[in-house]
Design an enzyme around this catalytic site. Structure first.
Site, PDB file in Angstrom:
ATOM      1  N   GLU A  20       0.899  -1.234  -0.082  1.00  0.00           N
ATOM      2  CA  GLU A  20       0.077   0.060   0.040  1.00  0.00           C
ATOM      3  C   GLU A  20       1.041   1.272  -0.016  1.00  0.00           C
ATOM      4  O   GLU A  20       0.422   2.410  -0.569  1.00  0.00           O
ATOM      5  CB  GLU A  20      -0.724  -0.112   1.131  1.00  0.00           C
ATOM      6  CG  GLU A  20      -1.916  -1.047   1.374  1.00  0.00           C
ATOM      7  CD  GLU A  20      -2.797  -0.835   2.435  1.00  0.00           C
ATOM      8  OE1 GLU A  20      -3.892  -0.443   2.541  1.00  0.00           O
ATOM      9  OE2 GLU A  20      -2.322  -1.374   3.750  1.00  0.00           O
ATOM     10  N   TYR A  52     -10.795  28.608   2.119  1.00  0.00           N
ATOM     11  CA  TYR A  52     -10.745  26.998   2.141  1.00  0.00           C
ATOM     12  C   TYR A  52      -9.801  26.581   1.119  1.00  0.00           C
ATOM     13  O   TYR A  52      -9.551  25.457   0.791  1.00  0.00           O
ATOM     14  CB  TYR A  52     -12.342  26.502   1.854  1.00  0.00           C
ATOM     15  CG  TYR A  52     -13.095  27.232   0.971  1.00  0.00           C
ATOM     16  CD1 TYR A  52     -12.752  27.032  -0.207  1.00  0.00           C
ATOM     17  CD2 TYR A  52     -14.064  28.217   1.380  1.00  0.00           C
ATOM     18  CE1 TYR A  52     -13.743  27.326  -1.354  1.00  0.00           C
ATOM     19  CE2 TYR A  52     -14.764  28.724   0.314  1.00  0.00           C
ATOM     20  CZ  TYR A  52     -14.663  28.556  -1.076  1.00  0.00           C
ATOM     21  OH  TYR A  52     -15.535  28.990  -1.963  1.00  0.00           O
ATOM     22  N   GLU A  72      -5.598   6.733  11.212  1.00  0.00           N
ATOM     23  CA  GLU A  72      -5.554   7.692  12.501  1.00  0.00           C
ATOM     24  C   GLU A  72      -4.804   8.729  12.699  1.00  0.00           C
ATOM     25  O   GLU A  72      -4.713   9.863  13.167  1.00  0.00           O
ATOM     26  CB  GLU A  72      -5.519   6.780  13.775  1.00  0.00           C
ATOM     27  CG  GLU A  72      -7.111   6.009  13.904  1.00  0.00           C
ATOM     28  CD  GLU A  72      -6.838   4.725  12.954  1.00  0.00           C
ATOM     29  OE1 GLU A  72      -7.576   3.708  13.108  1.00  0.00           O
ATOM     30  OE2 GLU A  72      -5.810   4.453  12.306  1.00  0.00           O
ATOM     31  N   LYS A  98     -11.056   5.059   2.601  1.00  0.00           N
ATOM     32  CA  LYS A  98     -10.196   4.383   2.036  1.00  0.00           C
ATOM     33  C   LYS A  98     -11.088   3.388   1.265  1.00  0.00           C
ATOM     34  O   LYS A  98     -11.558   2.366   1.559  1.00  0.00           O
ATOM     35  CB  LYS A  98      -9.227   3.569   2.743  1.00  0.00           C
ATOM     36  CG  LYS A  98      -8.001   2.775   1.935  1.00  0.00           C
ATOM     37  CD  LYS A  98      -7.212   2.434   3.443  1.00  0.00           C
ATOM     38  CE  LYS A  98      -6.230   1.315   2.898  1.00  0.00           C
ATOM     39  NZ  LYS A  98      -5.142   1.052   3.919  1.00  0.00           N
TER      40      LYS A  98
END
Length: 118
Positions: A20, A52, A72, A98
Site C-alpha cells: 500500500e 478554504y 488515525e 479508503k
C-alpha cells in the site's frame, strides 16, 4: 459557522502493508471546520474568514507528500496542522475514506472520523 470541504480526492501512500505504501491508492477526505459563530456578522472580506483554498492545499500536502501506516495518524496530522495554521478554527471534524481495502471480502470502503475542539 461551519465550513465543509466535501469528498476531496487524493492519491497517497498510506497503509499497514508495504504494498500500500509502495503502490499508493485513492483516499477521500471530508472536512468540517467550525469557527466562533459570534463573529459571523463581521465577515466582510476573505481575510475575515478561513480561505478554504488554503485549507485544501494543506490537506493535499499532507495526503500526497507524507506517509502514514494508520489513517488515525493521518487524521491527527491534518487536525494538528489546520489548528496550528488557521487561528479561526475552533473545532475540526475530519473523515478519511479508503476505497481500496485489502480485506478478503466485499465492502465499498473503510473510513475513520476524528473530531477535536480547541
Amino acid at each position: 459557522m461551519k465550513i465543509h470541504l466535501n469528498d476531496m480526492i487524493f492519491y497517497g501512500y498510506h497503509g499497514v502493508y508495504p504494498e500500500e505504501r509502495k503502490l499508493g491508492q485513492r483516499f477521500i477526505v471530508t472536512l468540517t471546520l467550525i469557527t466562533d459563530a459570534g463573529i459571523d456578522d463581521q465577515i466582510k472580506h476573505l481575510e475575515d474568514t478561513i480561505d478554504y483554498t488554503k485549507v485544501f492545499s494543506e490537506v493535499k500536502q499532507i495526503m500526497e507528500n507524507q506517509q502514514f501506516v494508520l489513517l488515525e495518524n493521518c487524521g491527527n496530522q491534518i487536525i494538528e496542522d489546520l489548528m496550528d495554521k488557521f487561528d479561526l478554527v475552533k473545532e475540526i471534524n475530519v473523515k478519511i475514506e479508503k476505497p481500496g481495502v485489502p480485506i478478503n471480502g466485499n465492502l465499498s470502503s473503510v473510513s475513520i472520523e476524528m473530531y477535536k475542539k480547541k
